[in-house]
Design a protein around this motif. Structure first.
Motif, short mmCIF file in Angstrom:
data_model
loop_
_atom_site.label_atom_id
_atom_site.label_comp_id
_atom_site.label_asym_id
_atom_site.label_seq_id
_atom_site.Cartn_x
_atom_site.Cartn_y
_atom_site.Cartn_z
N TYR A 124 4.23 -1.04 -2.50
CA TYR A 124 4.02 -1.48 -3.88
C TYR A 124 5.24 -2.26 -4.36
O TYR A 124 6.35 -2.06 -3.89
N LEU A 125 4.98 -3.18 -5.27
CA LEU A 125 6.02 -3.92 -5.98
C LEU A 125 5.57 -4.00 -7.42
O LEU A 125 4.52 -4.56 -7.73
N ALA A 126 6.34 -3.39 -8.33
CA ALA A 126 5.95 -3.30 -9.74
C ALA A 126 7.02 -3.91 -10.63
O ALA A 126 8.22 -3.72 -10.40
N ILE A 127 6.57 -4.65 -11.65
CA ILE A 127 7.46 -5.22 -12.65
C ILE A 127 7.11 -4.56 -13.99
O ILE A 127 5.95 -4.58 -14.41
N VAL A 128 8.12 -3.98 -14.64
CA VAL A 128 7.91 -3.19 -15.86
C VAL A 128 8.71 -3.77 -17.00
O VAL A 128 9.90 -4.10 -16.85
N PHE A 129 8.07 -3.91 -18.16
CA PHE A 129 8.75 -4.36 -19.37
C PHE A 129 8.37 -3.45 -20.52
O PHE A 129 7.20 -3.24 -20.82
N HIS A 130 9.40 -2.86 -21.15
CA HIS A 130 9.20 -2.04 -22.34
C HIS A 130 8.18 -0.92 -22.08
O HIS A 130 7.29 -0.64 -22.88
N GLY A 131 8.30 -0.28 -20.90
CA GLY A 131 7.43 0.82 -20.56
C GLY A 131 6.02 0.43 -20.17
O GLY A 131 5.14 1.29 -20.03
N GLN A 132 5.78 -0.88 -19.97
CA GLN A 132 4.45 -1.38 -19.64
C GLN A 132 4.51 -2.14 -18.32
O GLN A 132 5.37 -3.00 -18.14
N ILE A 133 3.62 -1.82 -17.39
CA ILE A 133 3.56 -2.57 -16.13
C ILE A 133 2.95 -3.94 -16.38
O ILE A 133 1.85 -4.06 -16.92
N LEU A 134 3.69 -4.98 -16.01
CA LEU A 134 3.23 -6.35 -16.17
C LEU A 134 2.59 -6.88 -14.90
O LEU A 134 1.68 -7.71 -14.95
N MET A 135 3.09 -6.43 -13.75
CA MET A 135 2.55 -6.87 -12.47
C MET A 135 2.68 -5.74 -11.48
O MET A 135 3.72 -5.06 -11.42
N LEU A 136 1.62 -5.54 -10.69
CA LEU A 136 1.64 -4.50 -9.68
C LEU A 136 0.96 -5.03 -8.42
O LEU A 136 -0.23 -5.32 -8.41
N LEU A 137 1.75 -5.19 -7.36
CA LEU A 137 1.24 -5.64 -6.07
C LEU A 137 1.25 -4.49 -5.09
O LEU A 137 2.12 -3.62 -5.14
N GLY A 138 0.28 -4.50 -4.17
CA GLY A 138 0.22 -3.47 -3.16
C GLY A 138 -0.85 -2.43 -3.43
O GLY A 138 -1.46 -2.39 -4.49
N ASP A 139 -1.07 -1.56 -2.43
CA ASP A 139 -2.13 -0.56 -2.52
C ASP A 139 -1.63 0.83 -2.88
O ASP A 139 -2.44 1.73 -3.11
N LYS A 140 -0.32 1.03 -2.96
CA LYS A 140 0.21 2.35 -3.32
C LYS A 140 0.40 2.43 -4.84
O LYS A 140 1.51 2.58 -5.35
N LYS A 141 -0.71 2.31 -5.56
CA LYS A 141 -0.65 2.24 -7.02
C LYS A 141 -0.22 3.58 -7.64
O LYS A 141 0.55 3.62 -8.60
N LYS A 142 -0.74 4.69 -7.12
CA LYS A 142 -0.36 6.00 -7.66
C LYS A 142 1.13 6.23 -7.52
O LYS A 142 1.81 6.68 -8.47
N GLU A 143 1.67 5.90 -6.36
CA GLU A 143 3.12 6.05 -6.15
C GLU A 143 3.91 5.15 -7.10
O GLU A 143 4.98 5.53 -7.57
N ALA A 144 3.37 3.97 -7.39
CA ALA A 144 4.06 3.04 -8.29
C ALA A 144 4.10 3.62 -9.71
O ALA A 144 5.15 3.57 -10.38
#
Length: 301
Positions: A124-144
Protein backbone atom coordinates in the motif's frame (compact mmCIF):
# COMPACT_ATOMS: atom_id res chain seq x y z
CA UNK A 1 12.15 11.52 -24.86
CA UNK A 2 13.15 12.40 -28.40
CA UNK A 3 13.79 16.13 -28.56
CA UNK A 4 12.26 16.53 -31.99
CA UNK A 5 9.13 14.54 -31.17
CA UNK A 6 5.97 16.29 -32.46
CA UNK A 7 3.78 15.04 -29.60
CA UNK A 8 1.57 17.70 -27.97
CA UNK A 9 1.78 18.51 -24.28
CA UNK A 10 -0.76 16.26 -22.57
CA UNK A 11 -1.85 18.24 -19.55
CA UNK A 12 0.10 21.49 -19.47
CA UNK A 13 3.60 22.15 -18.26
CA UNK A 14 3.12 20.52 -14.86
CA UNK A 15 2.13 17.18 -16.42
CA UNK A 16 5.64 15.97 -17.18
CA UNK A 17 7.49 17.52 -14.27
CA UNK A 18 8.93 14.17 -13.27
CA UNK A 19 12.55 13.81 -12.24
CA UNK A 20 14.38 12.31 -15.22
CA UNK A 21 15.68 8.95 -14.05
CA UNK A 22 17.49 8.07 -17.27
CA UNK A 23 21.03 8.57 -18.48
CA UNK A 24 23.28 7.16 -21.15
CA UNK A 25 23.08 3.74 -19.48
CA UNK A 26 19.86 2.04 -20.57
CA UNK A 27 19.76 -0.11 -17.43
CA UNK A 28 18.70 2.99 -15.46
CA UNK A 29 15.64 3.59 -17.65
CA UNK A 30 13.22 1.38 -15.75
CA UNK A 31 10.75 4.09 -14.71
CA UNK A 32 6.98 4.36 -14.47
CA UNK A 33 5.39 7.70 -13.58
CA UNK A 34 1.65 8.07 -12.94
CA UNK A 35 -0.01 11.49 -12.72
CA UNK A 36 -3.26 11.88 -10.79
CA UNK A 37 -5.65 14.74 -10.07
CA UNK A 38 -7.14 14.98 -6.58
CA UNK A 39 -8.54 17.59 -4.20
CA UNK A 40 -6.11 18.96 -1.65
CA UNK A 41 -6.24 22.09 0.52
CA UNK A 42 -9.63 23.15 -0.93
CA UNK A 43 -8.37 23.06 -4.51
CA UNK A 44 -7.33 20.54 -7.11
CA UNK A 45 -3.76 19.29 -7.15
CA UNK A 46 -1.71 17.04 -9.38
CA UNK A 47 0.11 14.17 -7.67
CA UNK A 48 2.89 12.33 -9.46
CA UNK A 49 3.90 8.87 -8.27
CA UNK A 50 7.16 7.66 -9.83
CA UNK A 51 8.38 4.08 -9.50
CA UNK A 52 11.99 3.40 -10.45
CA UNK A 53 14.40 0.50 -10.57
CA UNK A 54 18.10 0.36 -11.37
CA UNK A 55 21.15 -1.79 -10.72
CA UNK A 56 21.34 -0.88 -7.03
CA UNK A 57 17.70 -1.29 -6.07
CA UNK A 58 14.27 0.23 -6.46
CA UNK A 59 12.10 2.88 -4.87
CA UNK A 60 9.54 5.58 -5.52
CA UNK A 61 8.96 9.32 -5.22
CA UNK A 62 5.89 11.49 -4.65
CA UNK A 63 5.47 15.03 -5.96
CA UNK A 64 2.51 17.39 -5.44
CA UNK A 65 1.76 20.41 -7.61
CA UNK A 66 -1.07 22.94 -7.76
CA UNK A 67 -1.76 23.83 -11.42
CA UNK A 68 -4.49 26.31 -10.46
CA UNK A 69 -2.14 28.49 -8.45
CA UNK A 70 -1.24 31.86 -9.95
CA UNK A 71 2.42 31.21 -9.21
CA UNK A 72 3.35 27.55 -9.03
CA UNK A 73 5.58 27.23 -5.94
CA UNK A 74 8.38 24.74 -5.67
CA UNK A 75 6.78 22.05 -3.54
CA UNK A 76 8.84 19.39 -1.79
CA UNK A 77 9.16 15.92 -3.27
CA UNK A 78 9.30 12.75 -1.19
CA UNK A 79 12.12 10.73 -2.69
CA UNK A 80 13.18 7.31 -1.46
CA UNK A 81 16.57 5.88 -2.25
CA UNK A 82 16.94 2.18 -3.14
CA UNK A 83 15.74 -0.29 -0.55
CA UNK A 84 19.31 -0.98 0.57
CA UNK A 85 19.23 2.44 2.24
CA UNK A 86 15.56 2.78 3.24
CA UNK A 87 13.05 0.68 5.08
CA UNK A 88 10.41 -0.99 2.96
CA UNK A 89 7.80 0.21 5.44
CA UNK A 90 7.52 3.71 6.90
CA UNK A 91 6.08 7.20 6.71
CA UNK A 92 7.22 10.69 5.78
CA UNK A 93 5.74 14.18 6.10
CA UNK A 94 5.81 17.13 3.69
CA UNK A 95 4.37 20.65 3.58
CA UNK A 96 1.90 21.67 0.84
CA UNK A 97 0.40 25.18 0.89
CA UNK A 98 1.48 25.43 4.52
CA UNK A 99 -0.38 22.25 5.42
CA UNK A 100 1.13 18.97 6.61
CA UNK A 101 0.76 15.97 4.31
CA UNK A 102 1.81 12.49 5.43
CA UNK A 103 2.83 9.59 3.22
CA UNK A 104 2.65 5.99 4.47
CA UNK A 105 3.92 2.91 2.65
CA UNK A 106 4.50 -0.81 3.11
CA UNK A 107 6.44 -2.68 0.44
CA UNK A 108 7.74 -5.50 2.65
CA UNK A 109 5.80 -8.20 0.78
CA UNK A 110 5.24 -6.35 -2.50
CA UNK A 111 5.12 -8.45 -5.66
CA UNK A 112 6.23 -7.19 -9.06
CA UNK A 113 5.55 -8.42 -12.59
CA UNK A 114 8.31 -9.12 -15.12
CA UNK A 115 10.91 -7.38 -13.00
CA UNK A 116 9.21 -4.00 -13.38
CA UNK A 117 9.52 -1.13 -10.89
CA UNK A 118 5.80 -0.85 -10.02
CA UNK A 119 4.35 -3.18 -7.35
CA UNK A 120 1.29 -5.16 -8.41
CA UNK A 121 0.01 -6.65 -5.14
CA UNK A 122 0.67 -7.07 -1.41
CA UNK A 123 1.49 -3.40 -0.78
CA UNK A 124 0.00 0.00 0.00
CA UNK A 125 0.95 3.63 -0.55
CA UNK A 126 -1.27 6.19 1.19
CA UNK A 127 -1.28 9.99 1.15
CA UNK A 128 -3.03 11.63 4.12
CA UNK A 129 -4.04 15.26 4.63
CA UNK A 130 -5.73 16.57 7.77
CA UNK A 131 -6.73 13.07 8.88
CA UNK A 132 -8.26 12.26 5.47
CA UNK A 133 -6.85 9.79 2.94
CA UNK A 134 -6.44 11.56 -0.40
CA UNK A 135 -4.88 8.70 -2.34
CA UNK A 136 -4.54 5.01 -1.63
CA UNK A 137 -2.70 2.64 -3.96
CA UNK A 138 -2.34 -1.10 -3.49
CA UNK A 139 -4.45 -3.98 -2.21
CA UNK A 140 -3.52 -3.86 1.49
CA UNK A 141 -6.22 -1.30 2.27
CA UNK A 142 -7.03 -2.55 5.79
CA UNK A 143 -3.37 -2.35 6.77
CA UNK A 144 -3.21 1.17 5.31
CA UNK A 145 -6.17 2.38 7.38
CA UNK A 146 -4.72 0.76 10.50
CA UNK A 147 -1.39 2.50 9.94
CA UNK A 148 -2.75 5.94 9.07
CA UNK A 149 -5.76 6.02 11.41
CA UNK A 150 -7.28 8.30 8.78
CA UNK A 151 -10.79 8.72 7.41
CA UNK A 152 -11.65 6.69 4.29
CA UNK A 153 -11.06 7.97 0.80
CA UNK A 154 -13.96 10.23 -0.24
CA UNK A 155 -13.35 10.24 -3.99
CA UNK A 156 -11.00 8.26 -6.17
CA UNK A 157 -8.28 10.39 -7.80
CA UNK A 158 -8.36 10.70 -11.58
CA UNK A 159 -5.46 9.09 -13.45
CA UNK A 160 -4.42 11.69 -16.01
CA UNK A 161 -1.28 10.21 -17.46
CA UNK A 162 1.03 7.20 -17.30
CA UNK A 163 4.62 7.31 -18.49
CA UNK A 164 6.41 4.00 -18.92
CA UNK A 165 9.66 2.54 -20.25
CA UNK A 166 9.34 -0.77 -22.09
CA UNK A 167 12.02 -3.06 -23.51
CA UNK A 168 12.27 -5.63 -26.30
CA UNK A 169 13.97 -6.74 -29.52
CA UNK A 170 11.07 -6.79 -31.93
CA UNK A 171 8.02 -6.96 -29.65
CA UNK A 172 7.18 -4.47 -26.89
CA UNK A 173 4.38 -5.29 -24.47
CA UNK A 174 2.41 -3.38 -21.86
CA UNK A 175 -1.12 -3.03 -20.46
CA UNK A 176 -3.38 0.01 -20.23
CA UNK A 177 -6.84 0.91 -19.00
CA UNK A 178 -8.12 3.79 -21.09
CA UNK A 179 -11.29 4.46 -19.07
CA UNK A 180 -11.97 4.18 -15.34
CA UNK A 181 -14.88 1.83 -15.94
CA UNK A 182 -13.15 -0.02 -18.78
CA UNK A 183 -11.02 -3.14 -18.62
CA UNK A 184 -7.27 -3.48 -18.94
CA UNK A 185 -6.05 -4.01 -22.50
CA UNK A 186 -2.96 -5.80 -23.78
CA UNK A 187 -0.85 -3.58 -26.05
CA UNK A 188 1.81 -5.05 -28.33
CA UNK A 189 4.07 -2.90 -30.51
CA UNK A 190 5.87 -4.82 -33.25
CA UNK A 191 8.57 -3.25 -35.39
CA UNK A 192 10.55 -4.85 -38.23
CA UNK A 193 13.44 -2.57 -39.09
CA UNK A 194 16.27 -4.89 -40.13
CA UNK A 195 17.07 -7.56 -42.66
CA UNK A 196 15.82 -7.77 -46.22
CA UNK A 197 12.22 -6.95 -45.35
CA UNK A 198 10.99 -3.38 -45.69
CA UNK A 199 10.69 -1.70 -42.27
CA UNK A 200 7.15 -1.67 -40.95
CA UNK A 201 5.30 -0.97 -37.71
CA UNK A 202 2.33 -2.83 -36.27
CA UNK A 203 0.36 -1.98 -33.10
CA UNK A 204 -2.12 -4.44 -31.60
CA UNK A 205 -4.69 -3.97 -28.84
CA UNK A 206 -5.91 -7.31 -27.46
CA UNK A 207 -4.39 -9.07 -30.51
CA UNK A 208 -6.37 -6.87 -32.89
CA UNK A 209 -4.30 -4.83 -35.33
CA UNK A 210 -5.20 -1.15 -34.88
CA UNK A 211 -2.26 0.43 -36.74
CA UNK A 212 -0.17 -1.02 -39.57
CA UNK A 213 2.44 1.35 -41.04
CA UNK A 214 4.28 0.32 -44.19
CA UNK A 215 7.09 2.32 -45.82
CA UNK A 216 8.24 3.17 -42.33
CA UNK A 217 11.41 4.87 -43.61
CA UNK A 218 9.11 7.64 -44.88
CA UNK A 219 6.50 7.46 -42.14
CA UNK A 220 8.69 7.19 -39.05
CA UNK A 221 6.58 9.89 -37.36
CA UNK A 222 2.82 10.06 -37.51
CA UNK A 223 -0.51 9.64 -35.81
CA UNK A 224 -3.76 7.75 -36.31
CA UNK A 225 -7.12 7.62 -34.55
CA UNK A 226 -8.20 4.22 -33.22
CA UNK A 227 -11.23 3.04 -31.24
CA UNK A 228 -10.89 1.37 -27.82
CA UNK A 229 -13.89 0.72 -25.56
CA UNK A 230 -15.94 2.77 -28.02
CA UNK A 231 -13.77 5.84 -27.38
CA UNK A 232 -11.48 7.71 -29.75
CA UNK A 233 -7.81 7.22 -28.96
CA UNK A 234 -5.18 9.17 -30.86
CA UNK A 235 -2.00 7.16 -31.33
CA UNK A 236 1.23 9.08 -32.04
CA UNK A 237 4.52 7.39 -32.91
CA UNK A 238 8.11 8.49 -33.42
CA UNK A 239 10.52 5.68 -34.37
CA UNK A 240 13.22 7.90 -35.90
CA UNK A 241 15.90 6.66 -33.52
CA UNK A 242 15.13 3.02 -34.20
CA UNK A 243 15.71 3.54 -37.92
CA UNK A 244 18.45 6.15 -38.09
CA UNK A 245 20.10 6.33 -34.62
CA UNK A 246 19.71 2.82 -33.13
CA UNK A 247 22.58 3.28 -30.67
CA UNK A 248 21.49 6.67 -29.39
CA UNK A 249 17.90 6.53 -28.23
CA UNK A 250 14.46 5.04 -28.02
CA UNK A 251 11.20 5.21 -29.90
CA UNK A 252 8.24 7.07 -28.41
CA UNK A 253 4.55 6.20 -28.55
CA UNK A 254 1.65 8.11 -27.04
CA UNK A 255 -1.96 7.00 -26.67
CA UNK A 256 -4.20 10.02 -25.99
CA UNK A 257 -7.81 9.32 -25.05
CA UNK A 258 -10.35 12.08 -25.54
CA UNK A 259 -13.45 12.18 -23.34
CA UNK A 260 -16.21 14.53 -24.48
CA UNK A 261 -18.48 15.60 -21.64
CA UNK A 262 -21.02 12.92 -22.62
CA UNK A 263 -18.47 10.20 -21.76
CA UNK A 264 -17.30 11.55 -18.41
CA UNK A 265 -20.17 10.16 -16.36
CA UNK A 266 -19.90 6.66 -17.83
CA UNK A 267 -16.18 6.63 -17.08
CA UNK A 268 -16.74 7.59 -13.42
CA UNK A 269 -14.92 10.88 -13.76
CA UNK A 270 -17.55 12.62 -11.66
CA UNK A 271 -17.98 16.36 -11.69
CA UNK A 272 -15.71 18.23 -14.08
CA UNK A 273 -15.47 21.37 -11.93
CA UNK A 274 -11.93 22.74 -12.21
CA UNK A 275 -10.05 19.61 -13.24
CA UNK A 276 -7.14 20.53 -15.49
CA UNK A 277 -8.12 19.82 -19.08
CA UNK A 278 -6.21 20.35 -22.27
CA UNK A 279 -7.72 22.55 -24.98
CA UNK A 280 -7.10 21.09 -28.45
CA UNK A 281 -7.79 23.50 -31.27
CA UNK A 282 -9.33 22.33 -34.50
CA UNK A 283 -11.82 19.91 -32.94
CA UNK A 284 -15.59 20.08 -32.72
CA UNK A 285 -15.60 20.53 -28.96
CA UNK A 286 -13.58 23.08 -27.04
CA UNK A 287 -12.56 21.19 -23.93
CA UNK A 288 -11.64 17.54 -23.65
CA UNK A 289 -10.55 15.57 -20.64
CA UNK A 290 -8.76 12.29 -21.07
CA UNK A 291 -5.99 9.87 -20.30
CA UNK A 292 -2.51 9.78 -21.82
CA UNK A 293 -0.18 6.77 -22.03
CA UNK A 294 3.39 7.72 -22.99
CA UNK A 295 5.72 4.83 -23.84
CA UNK A 296 9.50 4.99 -24.23
CA UNK A 297 10.43 1.82 -26.14
CA UNK A 298 14.04 0.70 -25.78
CA UNK A 299 15.60 -1.90 -28.06
CA UNK A 300 17.59 -4.65 -26.37
CA UNK A 301 20.32 -6.07 -28.61
Amino acid sequence: MVASSPFPSCFGEYAMQVAEMSSGNRTTHNLIACIYCTKLCSCYHVITISWCKNQTGQGFSVAVDNPSAAASPSLPKVGLKPWVSWKKQGKKAMEVDGKRVQIFWDMTAAKYSSGGPEPQESFYLAIVFHGQILMLLGDKKKEAYDATQAKPLLKEPILLSRREHIFGKKYYNTKAQFCESGRSHDIVIECHSGGAREPRLCVRVDRRIVVHVKRLMWKFRGNQTILVDGLEVELFWDVHNWLFNPDLGNAVFMFQTYFPSSHLKSCNYGEQESFPVQVFKGRDFEKLSGFSLLLHAWRIE
